[in-house]
Motif scaffolding. Structure first.
Motif, short mmCIF file in Angstrom:
data_model
loop_
_atom_site.label_atom_id
_atom_site.label_comp_id
_atom_site.label_asym_id
_atom_site.label_seq_id
_atom_site.Cartn_x
_atom_site.Cartn_y
_atom_site.Cartn_z
N GLY A 213 0.84 -1.18 0.00
CA GLY A 213 0.00 0.00 0.00
C GLY A 213 0.88 1.23 0.00
O GLY A 213 2.08 1.16 -0.31
N ASP A 214 0.32 2.39 0.33
CA ASP A 214 1.12 3.62 0.36
C ASP A 214 2.32 3.46 1.28
O ASP A 214 2.17 3.11 2.46
CB ASP A 214 0.26 4.80 0.83
N THR A 215 3.49 3.70 0.73
CA THR A 215 4.74 3.54 1.46
C THR A 215 5.55 4.82 1.31
O THR A 215 5.61 5.40 0.22
CB THR A 215 5.53 2.34 0.89
N ASP A 216 6.18 5.25 2.38
CA ASP A 216 6.89 6.53 2.39
C ASP A 216 8.18 6.43 1.58
O ASP A 216 9.25 6.11 2.11
CB ASP A 216 7.19 6.95 3.83
N THR A 217 8.06 6.68 0.29
CA THR A 217 9.18 6.60 -0.64
C THR A 217 9.22 7.87 -1.49
O THR A 217 8.25 8.63 -1.52
CB THR A 217 9.01 5.40 -1.59
N PRO A 218 10.31 8.08 -2.22
CA PRO A 218 10.33 9.22 -3.14
C PRO A 218 9.19 9.17 -4.16
O PRO A 218 8.68 10.21 -4.57
CB PRO A 218 11.70 9.08 -3.82
N MET A 219 8.77 7.97 -4.57
CA MET A 219 7.68 7.89 -5.53
C MET A 219 6.37 8.39 -4.92
O MET A 219 5.57 9.04 -5.61
CB MET A 219 7.50 6.45 -6.04
N LEU A 220 6.13 8.10 -3.65
CA LEU A 220 4.90 8.59 -3.01
C LEU A 220 4.92 10.11 -2.94
O LEU A 220 3.88 10.76 -3.17
CB LEU A 220 4.76 7.99 -1.61
N LEU B 27 -0.17 15.47 -8.22
CA LEU B 27 -1.57 15.81 -7.95
C LEU B 27 -1.72 17.23 -7.43
O LEU B 27 -2.85 17.71 -7.22
CB LEU B 27 -2.16 14.82 -6.94
N GLY B 28 -0.58 17.91 -7.18
CA GLY B 28 -0.62 19.27 -6.65
C GLY B 28 -1.13 19.34 -5.23
O GLY B 28 -1.72 20.35 -4.83
N GLU B 29 -0.87 18.29 -4.45
CA GLU B 29 -1.36 18.23 -3.08
C GLU B 29 -0.23 18.52 -2.08
O GLU B 29 0.93 18.19 -2.32
CB GLU B 29 -1.97 16.87 -2.78
N ASP B 30 -0.59 19.12 -0.97
CA ASP B 30 0.34 19.34 0.13
C ASP B 30 0.79 18.00 0.69
O ASP B 30 -0.03 17.10 0.90
CB ASP B 30 -0.35 20.17 1.22
N TRP B 31 2.10 17.85 0.93
CA TRP B 31 2.64 16.57 1.38
C TRP B 31 2.04 16.13 2.71
O TRP B 31 1.69 14.96 2.89
CB TRP B 31 4.16 16.63 1.47
N ALA B 32 1.87 17.04 3.64
CA ALA B 32 1.32 16.67 4.94
C ALA B 32 -0.11 16.15 4.79
O ALA B 32 -0.49 15.14 5.41
CB ALA B 32 1.37 17.85 5.89
N ALA B 33 -0.91 16.81 3.96
CA ALA B 33 -2.29 16.36 3.73
C ALA B 33 -2.30 15.02 3.00
O ALA B 33 -3.12 14.14 3.30
CB ALA B 33 -3.06 17.41 2.94
N GLN C 237 0.00 12.71 3.19
CA GLN C 237 0.36 11.70 4.18
C GLN C 237 -0.83 11.31 5.05
O GLN C 237 -1.02 10.13 5.38
CB GLN C 237 1.48 12.22 5.08
N THR C 238 -1.64 12.29 5.42
CA THR C 238 -2.82 12.00 6.24
C THR C 238 -3.78 11.09 5.49
O THR C 238 -4.32 10.13 6.05
CB THR C 238 -3.52 13.31 6.62
N ASP C 239 -3.99 11.36 4.21
CA ASP C 239 -4.85 10.51 3.39
C ASP C 239 -4.27 9.11 3.27
O ASP C 239 -5.00 8.11 3.32
CB ASP C 239 -5.03 11.12 2.00
N ALA C 240 -2.95 9.02 3.11
CA ALA C 240 -2.30 7.72 2.97
C ALA C 240 -2.43 6.88 4.24
O ALA C 240 -2.42 5.65 4.19
CB ALA C 240 -0.82 7.92 2.62
N GLY D 25 -3.56 2.90 10.61
CA GLY D 25 -3.45 4.32 10.87
C GLY D 25 -2.17 4.99 10.43
O GLY D 25 -1.83 6.08 10.90
N ARG D 26 -1.45 4.39 9.49
CA ARG D 26 -0.21 4.99 8.99
C ARG D 26 0.16 4.37 7.66
O ARG D 26 -0.33 3.30 7.29
CB ARG D 26 0.95 4.78 9.98
N SER D 27 1.03 5.05 6.93
CA SER D 27 1.60 4.45 5.73
C SER D 27 2.76 3.54 6.11
O SER D 27 3.23 3.55 7.25
CB SER D 27 2.06 5.54 4.75
N GLY D 28 3.21 2.75 5.16
CA GLY D 28 4.29 1.81 5.44
C GLY D 28 5.66 2.43 5.28
O GLY D 28 5.81 3.56 4.80
N THR D 29 6.67 1.68 5.67
CA THR D 29 8.06 2.09 5.48
C THR D 29 8.71 1.14 4.47
O THR D 29 8.31 -0.02 4.35
CB THR D 29 8.86 2.05 6.78
N PRO D 30 9.72 1.61 3.75
CA PRO D 30 10.42 0.71 2.82
C PRO D 30 10.97 -0.54 3.50
O PRO D 30 10.95 -1.62 2.91
CB PRO D 30 11.54 1.60 2.27
#
Length: 253
Positions: A186-193, A200-206, A208-211, A217-222
């Motif tokens: 699923g969503d993983t905290d990588t440069p691609m994310l 998408l022109g979205e704020d990174w913090a927002a 991350q919240t969606d992810a 309750g969190r995104s994954g790690t590599p």
């Protein structure tokens, strides 16, 4: 059994993110690693990190475009020349374009398919004959290879192709002692994310919240994805082939 001691592995897309984390995880588990990426300096940086934990002769870097057949052949030959064998292939290189069919250029569609799908076919085509002692192939799919997602038509299509190509490869090569599985993050905290948020022109913090909107309750790690890849690559998964392992904090559920 969750070890790769004495094994030789190729990791594509190894310059960053899940690829880099997995190359390091493989090296810590005893493998020698060929790190391949179109980002040559990034691949070299991964090799330097591996050298710090596993020694100077534990890895080599290859700058290559995995959508090119000659480059894929060269990656496999590098493993044979440098280490004498090949046991594990992690097809991880991938790109994403966050757009609908209406806004996606044909050239962008073709590039996503080339990097995400054609590369898996080409790497397997050249790697499987070199796996004379049997082996394990792990392909990076996605949760969006198993269900749809918005503004990502080419990515969803490409990852669905990877998931089903994995099954077909597993059927074809099981009798040769080669297992083939997909890991589906699923969503993983990588440069691609982070690049997705930019596209998408979205704020990174927002973003991350969606992810993080999933049961855990969190995104994954590599590193978390890398541990799943290690399991599938190792003898701990000796009776698993043709499977699509979802690693997404419960998001698909």
């Amino acid at each position: 059994m969750n070890t790769l001691e004495g094994k030789i592995a190729i990791v594509t897309g190894g310059a960053s993110g899940i690829g880099r984390a997995t190359a390091l995880t493989f090296a810590r588990a005893g493998a020698r690693v060929v790190v391949a990426d179109i980002d040559g300096p990034g691949a070299e940086a991964t090799v330097e990190q591996i050298a710090a934990v596993a020694g100077d002769k534990a890895a080599v870097a290859v700058r290559a475009d995995v959508s090119d057949s000659d480059d894929c052949r060269r990656i496999v030959q590098t493993a044979l020349d440098a280490f004498g064998a090949l046991h594990v292939l992690f097809n991880n290189a991938g790109i994403i374009r966050r757009t609908t069919a209406l806004d996606l250029d044909v050239e962008e569609w073709d590039r996503v398919m080339a990097v995400n799908v054609r590369s898996v076919f080409l790497m397997c085509k050249h790697a499987i004959p070199a796996m004379t002692e049997g082996g394990s192939i792990v392909n990076t799919g996605s949760g969006w290879g198993l269900k749809g997602g918005g503004n990502a038509i080419s990515y969803c299509a490409s990852k669905a192709a990877v998931v089903n190509m994995t099954r077909a490869l597993a059927i074809d090569h099981a009798r040769a002692g080669i297992r083939v599985n997909s890991v589906n993050p699923g969503d993983t905290d990588t440069p691609m994310l982070r690049d997705e948020a930019r596209q998408l022109g979205e704020d990174w913090a927002a973003f991350q919240t969606d992810a993080a909107d999933r049961p855990m309750g969190r995104s994954g790690t590599p590193d978390e994805i890398a541990q799943a890849v290690l399991f599938l690559a190792s003898d701990a998964a000796s009776y698993i082939t043709g499977s699509a392992l979802v690693v997404d904090g419960g998001g698909l559920a």
